[in-house]
Design a protein around this motif. Structure first.
Motif, PDB file in Angstrom:
ATOM      1  N   SER A  12       1.317  -0.833   0.109  1.00 50.44           N
ATOM      2  CA  SER A  12       0.252   0.213   0.246  1.00 50.44           C
ATOM      3  C   SER A  12       0.712   1.121  -0.339  1.00 50.44           C
ATOM      4  CB  SER A  12      -1.105  -0.241   1.261  1.00 50.44           C
ATOM      5  OG  SER A  12      -1.655   0.945   1.120  1.00 50.44           O
ATOM      6  N   PRO A  13       0.126   2.145  -0.666  1.00 54.58           N
ATOM      7  CA  PRO A  13       1.366   3.532  -0.856  1.00 54.58           C
ATOM      8  C   PRO A  13       1.913   3.938   0.463  1.00 54.58           C
ATOM      9  CG  PRO A  13      -0.167   3.496  -1.381  1.00 54.58           C
ATOM     10  CD  PRO A  13      -1.561   2.486  -1.187  1.00 54.58           C
ATOM     11  N   ARG A  27      -0.857  -1.271 -12.619  1.00 50.83           N
ATOM     12  CA  ARG A  27      -0.840  -1.194 -14.669  1.00 50.83           C
ATOM     13  C   ARG A  27      -0.020  -2.074 -14.671  1.00 50.83           C
ATOM     14  NH1 ARG A  27      -5.148  -2.037 -16.335  1.00 50.83           N
ATOM     15  NH2 ARG A  27      -4.850  -0.456 -18.252  1.00 50.83           N
ATOM     16  N   THR A 207     -11.282  -2.087 -15.646  1.00 55.09           N
ATOM     17  CA  THR A 207      -9.660  -2.141 -16.247  1.00 55.09           C
ATOM     18  C   THR A 207     -10.677  -2.430 -18.153  1.00 55.09           C
ATOM     19  OG1 THR A 207     -10.607  -4.679 -15.655  1.00 55.09           O
ATOM     20  CG2 THR A 207      -8.108  -3.206 -15.009  1.00 55.09           C
TER      21      THR A 207
HETATM   22  O1  FEC Z   1      -4.967  -1.243   1.493  1.00 61.52           O
HETATM   23  C1  FEC Z   1      -4.532  -0.746   0.180  1.00 61.52           C
HETATM   24  O2  FEC Z   1      -3.273   0.522  -0.262  1.00 61.52           O
HETATM   25  C2  FEC Z   1      -4.171  -2.167  -1.150  1.00 61.52           C
HETATM   26  C3  FEC Z   1      -5.420  -2.428  -0.718  1.00 61.52           C
HETATM   27  C4  FEC Z   1      -5.435  -3.669  -1.965  1.00 61.52           C
HETATM   28  C5  FEC Z   1      -5.654  -5.186  -1.532  1.00 61.52           C
HETATM   29  C6  FEC Z   1      -5.660  -5.405  -2.926  1.00 61.52           C
HETATM   30  C7  FEC Z   1      -6.140  -6.920  -3.329  1.00 61.52           C
HETATM   31  C8  FEC Z   1      -6.420  -7.757  -4.202  1.00 61.52           C
HETATM   32  N1  FEC Z   1      -6.264  -7.201  -5.508  1.00 61.52           N
HETATM   33  C9  FEC Z   1      -5.754  -7.982  -6.374  1.00 61.52           C
HETATM   34  C10 FEC Z   1      -5.845  -8.315  -7.445  1.00 61.52           C
HETATM   35  C11 FEC Z   1      -6.482  -6.703  -8.253  1.00 61.52           C
HETATM   36  C12 FEC Z   1      -6.291  -6.780 -10.479  1.00 61.52           C
HETATM   37  C13 FEC Z   1      -6.444  -5.790  -9.952  1.00 61.52           C
HETATM   38  C14 FEC Z   1      -6.343  -4.801  -9.036  1.00 61.52           C
HETATM   39  C15 FEC Z   1      -6.163  -3.209  -8.916  1.00 61.52           C
HETATM   40  C16 FEC Z   1      -6.122  -2.953  -7.476  1.00 61.52           C
HETATM   41  C17 FEC Z   1      -6.023  -0.651  -7.583  1.00 61.52           C
HETATM   42  C18 FEC Z   1      -5.571  -1.043  -6.207  1.00 61.52           C
HETATM   43  C19 FEC Z   1      -6.031  -1.561  -5.517  1.00 61.52           C
HETATM   44  N2  FEC Z   1      -5.711  -2.957  -6.062  1.00 61.52           N
HETATM   45 FE1  FEC Z   1      -6.470  -5.501  -5.699  1.00 61.52          FE
HETATM   46  N3  FEC Z   1      -5.949  -4.790  -4.167  1.00 61.52           N
HETATM   47  C20 FEC Z   1      -5.591  -3.624  -3.029  1.00 61.52           C
HETATM   48  C21 FEC Z   1      -5.426  -2.027  -3.760  1.00 61.52           C
HETATM   49  N4  FEC Z   1      -6.404  -6.189  -8.445  1.00 61.52           N
HETATM   50  C22 FEC Z   1      -5.823   0.373  -5.725  1.00 61.52           C
HETATM   51  C23 FEC Z   1      -5.386   0.261  -8.528  1.00 61.52           C
HETATM   52  C24 FEC Z   1      -6.972   0.564  -9.048  1.00 61.52           C
HETATM   53  C25 FEC Z   1      -8.499   0.726  -7.998  1.00 61.52           C
HETATM   54  O3  FEC Z   1      -8.691  -0.888  -8.598  1.00 61.52           O
HETATM   55  O4  FEC Z   1      -9.217   0.640  -7.892  1.00 61.52           O
HETATM   56  C26 FEC Z   1      -6.031  -5.031 -11.328  1.00 61.52           C
HETATM   57  C27 FEC Z   1      -4.621  -4.298 -11.588  1.00 61.52           C
HETATM   58  C28 FEC Z   1      -4.924  -3.753 -13.619  1.00 61.52           C
HETATM   59  O5  FEC Z   1      -4.948  -2.692 -13.637  1.00 61.52           O
HETATM   60  O6  FEC Z   1      -4.782  -4.847 -14.558  1.00 61.52           O
HETATM   61  C29 FEC Z   1      -6.127  -7.323 -10.651  1.00 61.52           C
HETATM   62  C30 FEC Z   1      -6.204  -9.124  -5.936  1.00 61.52           C
HETATM   63  C31 FEC Z   1      -5.678  -8.793  -4.315  1.00 61.52           C
HETATM   64  C32 FEC Z   1      -6.796  -9.838  -3.014  1.00 61.52           C
HETATM   65  C33 FEC Z   1      -5.529 -10.670  -3.409  1.00 61.52           C
HETATM   66  C34 FEC Z   1      -3.834  -9.984  -1.867  1.00 61.52           C
HETATM   67  O7  FEC Z   1      -3.992  -9.499  -1.651  1.00 61.52           O
HETATM   68  O8  FEC Z   1      -2.882 -10.036  -3.402  1.00 61.52           O
HETATM   69  C35 FEC Z   1      -6.410 -10.824  -6.354  1.00 61.52           C
HETATM   70  C36 FEC Z   1      -5.636  -5.783  -0.256  1.00 61.52           C
END
Ligand code: FEC
Length: 294
Positions: A12-13, A27, A207
């Motif tokens: 996280s930032p 991205r 996306t």
């Molecule tokens: O608290 C924080 O600052 C970070 C929270 C955070 C968690 C998290 C967990 C997962 N993500 C997973 C998949 C994707 C895919 C994309 C994607 C995009 C974002 C963005 C943010 C973000 N994710 Fe995340 N994710 C968290 C935060 N995530 C911010 C970009 C902006 C937005 O979507 O609003 C799409 C990527 C792309 O653009 O190609 C796919 C998955 C998890 C759960 C597993 C893990 O924790 O690794 C799966 C926490």
């Protein structure tokens, strides 16, 4: 063998001004639309994350508790922020590790999630130590019991298990992510003695392709239309309080529930609870005990 653990998290930032670089990392070189970046900055701002960030603090608390529990060095490696997974590996090697256990703070396997952490870890180790990688742990009895205990007092409510959505194309590729999430949900409901439950995804990203649904906001509409009145959220796909919990559930879903006249609660996440640390320690001990392939 000298063993060290690389404990991996999404990351996280650290401060508001880091958000553009953080989003660019997520991205992976693909363009970021200005309105999406502005929206993300405002979500972090409205959560009060100016100079410090709860996810990174919780990850550090988890790391140090796991290190104390195991009596082994544990290094944090973030997938999308610092300290990076590669930095954690260098620290482990500098500490003399000949064997590295890779453990991700996300319970369910997907090629778009766990596999990406593994790829960064394997690249960073570059055959300089033996790797023991924990691939999935969503059906781990201690984890299931921990969530079930947090649900027991609300088991009369309608339970909605949630997890991060992913692009729907993963199903065509035979990815087990959704099945593993449903299995954890079933096990937790059974252990809590609850019968009325459903599952929904959350936090899909803009996306431009279809993502797995139903999304939690749409699902709350469906529940209200079926005369459900009391809902408790159990985010089985997450283990810590972060943006996806504090914004997507505690603000967006809560506002939606209010609009629909639903009572909405959610369970506390495991964070650095000692019972959760014991689960993580068990996973590491088991990974180390498995005879190596070579
Ligand atoms: O608290 C924080 O600052 C970070 C929270 C955070 C968690 C998290 C967990 C997962 N993500 C997973 C998949 C994707 C895919 C994309 C994607 C995009 C974002 C963005 C943010 C973000 N994710 Fe995340 N994710 C968290 C935060 N995530 C911010 C970009 C902006 C937005 O979507 O609003 C799409 C990527 C792309 O653009 O190609 C796919 C998955 C998890 C759960 C597993 C893990 O924790 O690794 C799966 C926490």
């Amino acid at each position: 063998m000298t063993t060290a653990v690389v404990l991996m998290a999404y990351g996280s930032p650290s401060r508001i001004e880091d958000v553009p670089a953080y989003y660019a990392d997520i991205r992976g070189g693909r363009p970021v639309k200005a309105e999406h970046l502005a929206d993300l900055v405002s979500r972090y701002q409205r959560l009060g994350i100016e100079d410090s960030n709860p996810l990174n603090e919780i990850t550090e608390a988890t790391r140090s508790a796991l290190e104390a529990e195991l009596g082994l060095p544990v290094f944090t490696g973030m997938r999308h922020w610092t300290p990076r997974i590669a930095e954690a590996v260098e620290q482990a090697l500098a500490a003399g590790a000949t064997e590295i256990v890779g453990l991700v703070l996300a319970p369910h396997y997907s090629s778009l999630s766990i596999e990406k952490y593994r790829a960064q870890l394997v690249d960073a180790i570059d055959a300089r130590a033996e790797l023991r990688f924990v691939e999935r742990w969503g059906a781990e009895p201690g984890f299931v019991d921990l969530l079930a205990e947090r649900l027991v007092s609300q088991k009369h409510m309608h339970i909605v298990f949630t997890a991060h959505s992913l692009p729907a194309r993963i199903l065509d590729e035979g990815d087990p992510y959704r099945d593993e999430l449903l299995e954890t949900s079933r096990l937790v409901a059974e252990a809590a003695g609850a019968t009325e439950w459903t599952f929904s995804f959350q936090s899909q990203s803009p996306t431009g392709e279809p993502w797995l649904g139903p999304d939690i906001l749409e699902h709350l509409n469906e529940l209200a239309a079926c005369d459900v009145r009391d809902v408790v959220l159990c985010p089985v796909g997450f283990v810590a309080d972060h943006l996806e919990i504090r914004w997507d559930l505690d603000i967006e879903a809560a506002e939606k529930a209010q609009e629909l006249g639903l009572r909405l609660e959610r369970i506390e996440l495991p964070n650095a609870d000692p019972a959760f640390i014991a689960v993580l320690a068990g996973l590491v001990r088991r990974a180390v005990a498995v005879p190596s392939a070579g």
